[in-house]
Design an enzyme around this catalytic site. Structure first.
Site, PDB file in Angstrom:
ATOM      1  N   HIS A  71       0.832  -1.218   0.000  1.00 22.49           N
ATOM      2  CA  HIS A  71       0.000   0.000   0.000  1.00 22.49           C
ATOM      3  C   HIS A  71       0.861   1.260   0.000  1.00 22.49           C
ATOM      4  CE1 HIS A  71       0.313   1.127   4.367  1.00 22.49           C
ATOM      5  NE2 HIS A  71       0.463  -0.186   4.539  1.00 22.49           N
ATOM      6  N   ASP A 188       6.334   2.242   6.166  1.00 26.65           N
ATOM      7  CA  ASP A 188       5.075   1.509   6.148  1.00 26.65           C
ATOM      8  C   ASP A 188       4.133   2.246   5.179  1.00 26.65           C
ATOM      9  OD1 ASP A 188       2.689   0.179   6.693  1.00 26.65           O
ATOM     10  OD2 ASP A 188       2.435   1.085   8.665  1.00 26.65           O
ATOM     11  N   GLU A 222      -5.276   1.102   2.969  1.00 23.21           N
ATOM     12  CA  GLU A 222      -4.884   0.098   3.949  1.00 23.21           C
ATOM     13  C   GLU A 222      -4.872   0.650   5.360  1.00 23.21           C
ATOM     14  OE1 GLU A 222      -2.468  -2.448   6.525  1.00 23.21           O
ATOM     15  OE2 GLU A 222      -2.160  -0.341   6.040  1.00 23.21           O
ATOM     16  N   GLU A 223      -4.400   1.884   5.531  1.00 28.57           N
ATOM     17  CA  GLU A 223      -4.253   2.446   6.880  1.00 28.57           C
ATOM     18  C   GLU A 223      -5.588   2.639   7.598  1.00 28.57           C
ATOM     19  OE1 GLU A 223      -1.692   2.556   8.550  1.00 28.57           O
ATOM     20  OE2 GLU A 223       0.027   2.725   7.217  1.00 28.57           O
ATOM     21  N   ASP A 242       4.012  -6.121   3.612  1.00 29.59           N
ATOM     22  CA  ASP A 242       3.882  -4.984   4.518  1.00 29.59           C
ATOM     23  C   ASP A 242       4.980  -5.104   5.571  1.00 29.59           C
ATOM     24  OD1 ASP A 242       2.883  -2.696   5.743  1.00 29.59           O
ATOM     25  OD2 ASP A 242       0.794  -3.360   5.592  1.00 29.59           O
ATOM     26  N   HIS A 322       4.865   3.443  12.712  1.00 28.05           N
ATOM     27  CA  HIS A 322       3.911   4.535  12.933  1.00 28.05           C
ATOM     28  C   HIS A 322       4.528   5.678  13.738  1.00 28.05           C
ATOM     29  CE1 HIS A 322      -0.208   2.569  11.850  1.00 28.05           C
ATOM     30  NE2 HIS A 322       0.715   2.404  10.915  1.00 28.05           N
TER      31      HIS A 322
END
Length: 344
Positions: A71, A188, A222-223, A242, A322
């Site tokens: 993603h 990510d 995706e998030e 991922d 994150h």
């Protein structure tokens, strides 16, 4: 025979991806980049209705299709309100800690196409002014954007064309160190997307075909949990590519390929996971098998949506996910190698 990933190609593309803003829902620009890059490799691209890209590569056996996903949507924010003094209240996009974006430079993207820079701050940003500045809770309603324009009131902000609903992206601050570490926001999952393109570039450069046809889904939601909720009907198995997590009770390192056996959505397919472990062993690829209780993937979304598939999850090991993330170029290269071993 093992493939030889093109390190320069992969790292150059990764830097371009990282430096292109793409918070979830604001991905048209990066999707155009994906389409152009695929065209350079001779790969056919279509878009789904959500704006995600599907890259198709015919295999030696065209009766079976393997799906690979990564993603390009990232964490970000949206303008929730314009405050009377002319700062912006935010609503988060994605699941990050608010303290991880404190004092971060950002860009406000207006619907007219104009952009403005700013800084994300606590509403009590100075220890010289506020006695509780150090302990003040870093919560969404305590954070705001200070815009880099002459502003004294909300009306000044509106005159700039900034409105509620405008996107706010975070500066990636990508850097590749001489020791091979890649530190940046949004590894990510842009590190995995670069790995997927490294696989496609290898097919073109070394002139090899996968054993089955491949469809690579570059997803853009995706998030927020529904990136691969829709899959083309001909996909029988899906490997979500991922980032792998690093931390307590986990064995993954920043040079490893992570093979996730189970995440918050449940266990991944036993046979696919076992095959990936076997191939990593045979190819001498550094890997780790871990369980991620606070994690979901494109494969999770596809399974939850009722897709009749088997699914697995792999990706480069990433520290401080994150937040201000870091991986090593070797993890990205090793991810390409494991993908190639699986599809060859």
């Amino acid at each position: 025979m093992s493939i030889q990933p093109n390190e320069d190609y992969i790292l150059n593309l990764l830097q371009k991806l990282l430096n292109t803003p793409s918070p979830t829902g604001f991905t048209n620009g990066i999707m155009s980049m994906i389409e152009k890059e695929a065209a350079l490799l001779g790969v056919h691209v279509t878009r789904n209705e959500k704006g995600g890209a599907i890259l198709s590569v015919p295999g030696q056996d065209t009766t079976r299709t393997i799906g690979l996903s990564g993603h390009v949507d990232t964490l970000g924010a949206m303008v929730r309100a314009i405050k009377p003094e002319g700062t912006l209240r935010l609503t988060r996009i994605g699941g990050y800690m608010m303290n991880s974006i404190e004092n971060e430079y950002c860009v406000i993207h207006t619907r007219s196409g104009k952009t403005y820079t700013g800084t994300i701050m606590s509403t009590k940003p100075s220890v010289h002014v506020y006695s509780d500045a150090r302990t003040f809770g870093r919560e969404e309603h305590h954070m705001e954007v200070r815009i880099d324009e002459h502003i004294e009131q909300a009306e000044d902000v509106k005159k700039l064309g900034i409105s509620v609903g405008d996107y706010v992206s975070f500066e990636a601050r990508c850097e590749i160190t001489p020791s091979g570490y890649i530190k940046s926001r949004h590894l990510d999952d842009k590190a995995s997307v670069a790995a997927l393109f490294g696989l496609l570039e290898s097919m073109q450069r070394e002139q090899w075909k996968p054993r089955s046809s491949i469809k690579v889904l570059i997803s853009n939601y995706e998030e927020v949990g529904h990136g691969a909720a829709y899959l083309p009907d001909d996909i029988k198995e899906l490997i979500a590519v991922d980032m792998g997590c690093i931390g307590d009770d986990l064995s993954c390192k920043e040079t490893d390929v992570s093979i996730c056996a189970k995440d918050s959505s449940g266990p991944y397919d036993y046979d696919m996971t076992g095959r990936l472990i076997q191939l990593a062993e045979e190819e001498g690829i550094p890997y780790a098998v871990d369980v991620y209780p606070h994690y979901g993937s494109d494969a999770s979304a596809a399974l939850s949506a009722g897709s009749n598939i088997r699914a697995a999850l792999i990706g480069p090991g990433v520290h401080a996910s994150h937040a201000m993330e870091r991986t090593h170029k070797q993890a990205v290269i090793n991810t390409v190698k494991l993908l190639a071993a699986y599809v060859k």
